[in-house]
Design a protein around this motif. Structure first.
Motif, PDB file in Angstrom:
ATOM      1  N   PHE A   1       2.703  -5.299  -1.107  1.00  0.00           N
ATOM      2  CA  PHE A   1       2.802  -6.754  -1.159  1.00  0.00           C
ATOM      3  C   PHE A   1       2.296  -7.282   0.174  1.00  0.00           C
ATOM      4  O   PHE A   1       2.699  -6.804   1.230  1.00  0.00           O
ATOM      5  CB  PHE A   1       4.265  -7.165  -1.358  1.00  0.00           C
TER       6      PHE A   1
ATOM      7  N   GLU B   1      -6.200   0.789   3.357  1.00  0.00           N
ATOM      8  CA  GLU B   1      -7.055  -0.380   3.557  1.00  0.00           C
ATOM      9  C   GLU B   1      -6.750  -1.413   2.491  1.00  0.00           C
ATOM     10  O   GLU B   1      -7.094  -1.255   1.343  1.00  0.00           O
ATOM     11  CB  GLU B   1      -8.524   0.023   3.480  1.00  0.00           C
ATOM     12  N   LEU B   2      -6.099  -2.474   2.913  1.00  0.00           N
ATOM     13  CA  LEU B   2      -5.678  -3.476   1.942  1.00  0.00           C
ATOM     14  C   LEU B   2      -6.508  -4.739   1.990  1.00  0.00           C
ATOM     15  O   LEU B   2      -6.494  -5.537   1.083  1.00  0.00           O
ATOM     16  CB  LEU B   2      -4.207  -3.839   2.173  1.00  0.00           C
ATOM     17  N   GLU B   3      -7.177  -4.955   3.062  1.00  0.00           N
ATOM     18  CA  GLU B   3      -7.963  -6.166   3.198  1.00  0.00           C
ATOM     19  C   GLU B   3      -8.995  -5.938   4.288  1.00  0.00           C
ATOM     20  O   GLU B   3      -8.933  -4.948   5.009  1.00  0.00           O
ATOM     21  CB  GLU B   3      -7.069  -7.347   3.577  1.00  0.00           C
ATOM     22  N   SER B   4      -9.904  -6.839   4.411  1.00  0.00           N
ATOM     23  CA  SER B   4     -10.918  -6.634   5.439  1.00  0.00           C
ATOM     24  C   SER B   4     -10.318  -6.902   6.805  1.00  0.00           C
ATOM     25  O   SER B   4      -9.363  -7.643   6.954  1.00  0.00           O
ATOM     26  CB  SER B   4     -12.098  -7.562   5.195  1.00  0.00           C
ATOM     27  N   GLY B   5     -10.850  -6.256   7.809  1.00  0.00           N
ATOM     28  CA  GLY B   5     -10.426  -6.557   9.162  1.00  0.00           C
ATOM     29  C   GLY B   5      -9.621  -5.492   9.862  1.00  0.00           C
ATOM     30  O   GLY B   5      -9.714  -5.337  11.060  1.00  0.00           O
ATOM     31  N   SER B   6      -8.792  -4.764   9.138  1.00  0.00           N
ATOM     32  CA  SER B   6      -8.028  -3.748   9.840  1.00  0.00           C
ATOM     33  C   SER B   6      -7.513  -2.697   8.880  1.00  0.00           C
ATOM     34  O   SER B   6      -7.415  -2.920   7.682  1.00  0.00           O
ATOM     35  CB  SER B   6      -6.858  -4.374  10.583  1.00  0.00           C
ATOM     36  N   VAL B   7      -7.202  -1.559   9.432  1.00  0.00           N
ATOM     37  CA  VAL B   7      -6.680  -0.456   8.639  1.00  0.00           C
ATOM     38  C   VAL B   7      -5.207  -0.314   8.967  1.00  0.00           C
ATOM     39  O   VAL B   7      -4.811  -0.417  10.130  1.00  0.00           O
ATOM     40  CB  VAL B   7      -7.418   0.847   8.986  1.00  0.00           C
TER      41      VAL B   7
ATOM     42  N   TYR C   1       4.162  -4.945   2.743  1.00  0.00           N
ATOM     43  CA  TYR C   1       5.427  -4.317   2.352  1.00  0.00           C
ATOM     44  C   TYR C   1       5.169  -3.330   1.227  1.00  0.00           C
ATOM     45  O   TYR C   1       4.329  -3.575   0.354  1.00  0.00           O
ATOM     46  CB  TYR C   1       6.401  -5.370   1.834  1.00  0.00           C
TER      47      TYR C   1
ATOM     48  N   HIS D   1      -5.526   4.294  -7.881  1.00  0.00           N
ATOM     49  CA  HIS D   1      -5.513   2.843  -8.031  1.00  0.00           C
ATOM     50  C   HIS D   1      -4.579   2.240  -6.997  1.00  0.00           C
ATOM     51  O   HIS D   1      -3.757   2.932  -6.387  1.00  0.00           O
ATOM     52  CB  HIS D   1      -5.053   2.472  -9.435  1.00  0.00           C
ATOM     53  N   GLU D   2      -4.721   0.962  -6.817  1.00  0.00           N
ATOM     54  CA  GLU D   2      -3.855   0.227  -5.896  1.00  0.00           C
ATOM     55  C   GLU D   2      -3.542  -1.115  -6.536  1.00  0.00           C
ATOM     56  O   GLU D   2      -4.422  -1.772  -7.103  1.00  0.00           O
ATOM     57  CB  GLU D   2      -4.573   0.024  -4.553  1.00  0.00           C
ATOM     58  N   ILE D   3      -2.287  -1.494  -6.455  1.00  0.00           N
ATOM     59  CA  ILE D   3      -1.909  -2.820  -6.939  1.00  0.00           C
ATOM     60  C   ILE D   3      -1.446  -3.627  -5.744  1.00  0.00           C
ATOM     61  O   ILE D   3      -0.613  -3.172  -4.962  1.00  0.00           O
ATOM     62  CB  ILE D   3      -0.783  -2.732  -7.994  1.00  0.00           C
ATOM     63  N   LEU D   4      -2.024  -4.797  -5.593  1.00  0.00           N
ATOM     64  CA  LEU D   4      -1.682  -5.655  -4.466  1.00  0.00           C
ATOM     65  C   LEU D   4      -1.070  -6.951  -4.970  1.00  0.00           C
ATOM     66  O   LEU D   4      -1.680  -7.663  -5.759  1.00  0.00           O
ATOM     67  CB  LEU D   4      -2.955  -5.991  -3.686  1.00  0.00           C
TER      68      LEU D   4
END
Lengths: 127, 127
Positions: free
Chosen positions: B81, B62-68, B90, B112-115
């Motif tokens: 990225f 899950e990187l952002e709202s709206g979709s998995v 990516y 952790h996650e780095i975006l």
DNA sequence: CCGTGAATGATAATCGATTATCATGCCGTG
DNA sequence: CACGGCATGATAATCGATTATCATTCACGG
């Protein structure tokens, strides 16, 4: 009377003193439970958030799928911690070096976000 | 005949060779446009993703709202990225040091996650 | 060849988040 | 006090994502 704050102001101010970005629903529950104000409708929360962003007072923050959180604009550079138990987001100060080294050839980075996951202090203590 | 792959396999394999996590919709469009297979229904994509996660072959991201999005499990530690133009995600290799220093007192970090955000190579070239 | 079950696809149904609608209450002005 | 406008709240409507349903197809064993 002017000493009474509008609901809109209360939304903005709640975010100004929050220790992390909040979703519309989180704000709603937080404000409803506050004895110093009667009550607030979810519609007003959404309206205030939208207006706050338009006015440049608030910034939307998307940390995970499902909902958008908001935080005061003008905060200094920071990142976020997401508690896997209570699902709250907390601001964390500071940053790290050498993020550029992660960037693939040919890509251009304009910003970044660091997300830490785990247990917040409250949930850790609650055990 | 066994040389024909099931749709499910094709979903799993598409993710195995992808250069980043993909959403159900991204996978659907990607697979539909692939001439080597007739067509695929969105329902099958969702079914395969769900089964893939249950079987431990895939991991939801899950990187952002709206979709998995989903990626193959067992990839080595990496981050992501997000292209602000084409919205694709990516994989980026590597990590950074000193993330612990960001952790507030009393908090416990499990992952952790780095975006990184910006323009991917394709979109940058496309101008 | 027939029956059975798994895989698939079209699409209806659901779900949570967000927005739109509409009626109400309140405030200041004429 | 009557009027007009704005803030508010309840709730209906919408929207995108995901899941459930149901009929079809197909491979395989009897």
């Amino acid at each position: 009377m002017s000493e009474n704050k509008s609901k809109h102001q209360q939304v903005i101010e709640a975010l100004a003193v929050a220790d992390g970005p909040m979703s519309a629903n989180e704000l709603w529950e937080h404000l409803r439970s506050n004895p110093s104000l009667n009550s607030i409708g979810i519609a007003t929360v959404y309206r205030s958030l939208k207006k706050g962003v338009e006015d440049g007072e608030l910034v939307p923050v998307e940390l995970e799928s499902g909902s958008v959180r908001y935080e005061s604009s003008g905060l200094q550079h920071h990142h976020h911690f997401l508690c896997s138990t209570c699902s709250r987001a907390y601001d964390v100060e500071g940053c790290v070096k050498n993020l550029d080294k992660l960037l693939p050839q040919g890509f251009e980075m304009t910003r970044h976000e660091i997300l830490l996951y785990g247990l917040c202090a409250d949930c850790k203590m609650a055990g």
